[in-house]
Write a protein that holds these residues in place. Structure first.
Motif, PDB file in Angstrom:
ATOM      1  N   VAL A 328      31.553  29.841   4.574  1.00 41.49           N
ATOM      2  CA  VAL A 328      30.324  30.738   4.197  1.00 41.49           C
ATOM      3  C   VAL A 328      30.283  31.019   6.027  1.00 41.49           C
ATOM      4  O   VAL A 328      29.779  32.167   6.385  1.00 41.49           O
ATOM      5  N   VAL A 329      30.468  30.135   6.673  1.00 41.01           N
ATOM      6  CA  VAL A 329      30.674  30.284   7.654  1.00 41.01           C
ATOM      7  C   VAL A 329      31.400  30.989   8.450  1.00 41.01           C
ATOM      8  O   VAL A 329      31.606  31.852   9.574  1.00 41.01           O
ATOM      9  N   PHE A 330      33.034  30.353   8.014  1.00 43.14           N
ATOM     10  CA  PHE A 330      33.949  31.285   8.455  1.00 43.14           C
ATOM     11  C   PHE A 330      33.788  32.554   8.459  1.00 43.14           C
ATOM     12  O   PHE A 330      34.163  33.880   9.190  1.00 43.14           O
ATOM     13  N   ARG A 331      33.175  32.962   7.164  1.00 46.89           N
ATOM     14  CA  ARG A 331      33.230  34.438   6.906  1.00 46.89           C
ATOM     15  C   ARG A 331      32.162  35.239   7.553  1.00 46.89           C
ATOM     16  O   ARG A 331      32.125  35.759   7.875  1.00 46.89           O
ATOM     17  N   LEU A 332      31.685  34.818   8.054  1.00 45.99           N
ATOM     18  CA  LEU A 332      29.798  34.850   9.022  1.00 45.99           C
ATOM     19  C   LEU A 332      31.032  34.819   9.867  1.00 45.99           C
ATOM     20  O   LEU A 332      30.691  36.227  10.889  1.00 45.99           O
ATOM     21  N   TRP A 333      31.562  34.601  10.750  1.00 42.47           N
ATOM     22  CA  TRP A 333      32.232  35.043  11.868  1.00 42.47           C
ATOM     23  C   TRP A 333      32.992  35.520  12.038  1.00 42.47           C
ATOM     24  O   TRP A 333      32.890  36.197  12.671  1.00 42.47           O
ATOM     25  N   VAL A 334      33.753  35.475  11.357  1.00 41.33           N
ATOM     26  CA  VAL A 334      34.546  37.208  10.976  1.00 41.33           C
ATOM     27  C   VAL A 334      34.435  38.305  11.347  1.00 41.33           C
ATOM     28  O   VAL A 334      34.962  39.014  11.923  1.00 41.33           O
ATOM     29  N   GLU A 335      33.281  38.476  10.466  1.00 44.40           N
ATOM     30  CA  GLU A 335      32.362  39.441  10.366  1.00 44.40           C
ATOM     31  C   GLU A 335      31.846  39.813  11.742  1.00 44.40           C
ATOM     32  O   GLU A 335      31.654  40.855  12.010  1.00 44.40           O
ATOM     33  N   ARG A 336      31.511  39.095  12.333  1.00 44.67           N
ATOM     34  CA  ARG A 336      30.804  38.781  13.749  1.00 44.67           C
ATOM     35  C   ARG A 336      31.885  39.340  14.491  1.00 44.67           C
ATOM     36  O   ARG A 336      31.683  40.499  15.489  1.00 44.67           O
ATOM     37  N   VAL A 337      33.322  39.121  14.749  1.00 44.61           N
ATOM     38  CA  VAL A 337      33.821  39.269  15.160  1.00 44.61           C
ATOM     39  C   VAL A 337      34.558  41.202  15.093  1.00 44.61           C
ATOM     40  O   VAL A 337      34.792  41.688  15.978  1.00 44.61           O
ATOM     41  N   ILE A 338      34.769  41.093  13.578  1.00 48.34           N
ATOM     42  CA  ILE A 338      35.229  42.091  13.646  1.00 48.34           C
ATOM     43  C   ILE A 338      34.153  43.114  13.588  1.00 48.34           C
ATOM     44  O   ILE A 338      34.564  44.151  14.511  1.00 48.34           O
ATOM     45  N   HIS A 339      32.479  43.114  13.754  1.00 43.88           N
ATOM     46  CA  HIS A 339      31.916  43.897  13.936  1.00 43.88           C
ATOM     47  C   HIS A 339      31.873  44.288  15.848  1.00 43.88           C
ATOM     48  O   HIS A 339      31.497  45.726  15.963  1.00 43.88           O
TER      49      HIS A 339
END
Length: 367
Positions: A328-339
Motif C-alpha cells: 500500500v505504501v508503494f502504491r500511494l507513493w507512486v500515485e503521489r509521484v504521478i500526480h
C-alpha cells in the motif's frame, strides 16, 4: 591521508573502472576501496580492472562487504564495512561515492577536501536533479525529516539520500561505533548517516556540483521499490531520536544555474510505472486504505494536500515487515509521484522545483 570508497553491485564496468582510476590518480588520495555487494557477480571483473590501475603509491583494493546489520543486506552493509575498516586503519578523511557516476572527476574530491581543510567534518555533495528524479528524496525523506525535526538543519539538506560525502576521522569513528547506524544494512543507510552526522559537533558543508550527478535513470519506478520502502522505514526509525546539534556549523554553496539538458530530462517512464500498478488492491491493502481514510474503489488522487495528511500516519505506523503495508505504501507513493508529474511538471522545471521546495516548507511548518 584520504581514502576513497566506492560501494558497488552490478554497475557498468567501464564506469566503475574509470572512477577507480580517477580516484587513484588524485594526489591527495592514499587508498581506494571498491566494496562489493554480497551477491555481486561483478567482483572478479572489478578486481581485474583494479589490478591494471597503476599509480605511484595508491593501492586499489576490491573486497566483499561483510554482514554488518540486521536488515536486508544491501548498500548499508557495504558502507558500514568500509567505516569499520577505515576507523581501524585511522584514515584522516574518508570519501564515499556511488560507483555509477558517469561524470565523476577530480573536482568532486577537490571540492570535498577544500571544505574539509576549512574545518568541516562532513562535506556533502549536492547537485541539481531532473524535475522527476529524486522522488524518494522529495516525497519521503525530506518531508519526513521536516515532520520529525522542524526548525533544524535536516529539512534544509538538499541531498539527504546522497551517497557522495566526505567524513573526518572523528565522524568515521562515531558512525562505526554507533549500533543504530551499523544495524541499517539496507538502502536506509544514507538517511541514518545523514541524521547521525547532524548530532555530532563536526560541522557540515554542502558542496554543489553544478553539472549534476549523471547516472542511469529509471524505467518503471518499480525498479526502486525496495529503496522507497526502506527509506520510509529509516525515516520512521528516527522518531524520538536525538535532535540535530543546535550549535552545528552548517554552510552551503550558493545556487548555480541548472544545466539546460537536466531541465529536459525525464526521470522515469510513467506508462510502465502505471502498468505495474494495474492490479486492484488486495484485501489487506483495502483494509489499510480504508484506515487511512481512502476509498479503495476510487482512483487515488495524491495531491500535496492529501499526501500532507497521509505521510505523518505512514511515518508513525509503517511496518516494513508487513507485506500489505509494503504494497500500500508503494502504491500511494507512486500515485503521489504521478500526480506531481502530471500536474506540476508541465509548468516547467523552475516552477516544479519551486513547488517541491514549497511542499517541504509546508511539512515543516505543520501545514
Amino acid at each position: 591521508m584520504s581514502l576513497v570508497v566506492f560501494p558497488f553491485k552490478e554497475e557498468d564496468l567501464r564506469v566503475v573502472a574509470r572512477n577507480l582510476g580517477v580516484a587513484a590518480h588524485h594526489p591527495g588520495v592514499r587508498e581506494v576501496w571498491a566494496v562489493a555487494a554480497a551477491e555481486s557477480a561483478a567482483m572478479a571483473q572489478v578486481s581485474s580492472v583494479a589490478a591494471g590501475i597503476t599509480t605511484p603509491a595508491t593501492p586499489v583494493r576490491v573486497f566483499p562487504q561483510e554482514r554488518m546489520g540486521t536488515l536486508r543486506s544491501g548498500k548499508g552493509d557495504g558502507m558500514n564495512t568500509a567505516l569499520a575498516l577505515a576507523a581501524e586503519r585511522g584514515f584522516e578523511r574518508v570519501h564515499f561515492y556511488d560507483a555509477d557516476i558517469t561524470n565523476f572527476d577530480t573536482g568532486w574530491i577537490d571540492g570535498a577536501e577544500l571544505h574539509a581543510d576549512q574545518g568541516f567534518g562532513v562535506v556533502r555533495h549536492r547537485f541539481p536533479r531532473a524535475a522527476t528524479d529524486a522522488m524518494i528524496t522529495w516525497m519521503v525523506t525530506r518531508p519526513g525529516l521536516a515532520l520529525l525535526f522542524p526548525g533544524t538543519v535536516l529539512p534544509r539538506l538538499g541531498q539527504p539520500l546522497g551517497g557522495e560525502l566526505l567524513l573526518s576521522a572523528e565522524a568515521v569513528r562515531a558512525l562505526a561505533a554507533d549500533p543504530f547506524v551499523t544495524r541499517r544494512s539496507d538502502w536506509g543507510i544514507d538517511t541514518v548517516i545523514t541524521h547521525a552526522t547532524t548530532t555530532l559537533d563536526v560541522g557540515i558543508y554542502e558542496h554543489n556540483i553544478p553539472d549534476g550527478k549523471r547516472h542511469a535513470l529509471y524505467g518503471s519506478l518499480t525498479e526502486i521499490r525496495d529503496m522507497v520502502l526502506e527509506c520510509l522505514d529509516a525515516v520512521s526509525s528516527l522518531a524520538g531520536r536525538q535532535a540535530p546539534n543546535p550549535e552545528l556549523r552548517f554552510e552551503t554553496d550558493p545556487p548555480a544555474e541548472v544545466p539546460a539538458d537536466l531541465k529536459r530530462t525525464v526521470g522515469y517512464d510513467i506508462d510502465s510505472t502505471r502498468a505495474a500498478l494495474g492490479s486492484p488492491p488486495s484485501p489487506g491493502e483495502r483494509r489499510l486504505l480504508v484506515g487511512l481514510g481512502l476509498d479503495p474503489d476510487r482512483p487515488l488522487e495524491m495531491s500535496h494536500t492529501e499526501w500532507r495528511r497521509i505521510l505523518p500516519v505512514l511515518v508513525e505506523r509503517f511496518d516494513l515487515a508487513d507485506q500489505d503495508w509494503r504494497d500500500v505504501v508503494f502504491r500511494l507513493w507512486v500515485e503521489r509521484v504521478i500526480h506531481y508529474t502530471l500536474n506540476q511538471v508541465p509548468a516547467g522545471y523552475d516552477a516544479a522545483i519551486a513547488y517541491l521546495e514549497g511542499t517541504i516548507e509546508d511539512f515543516e511548518s505543520g501545514g
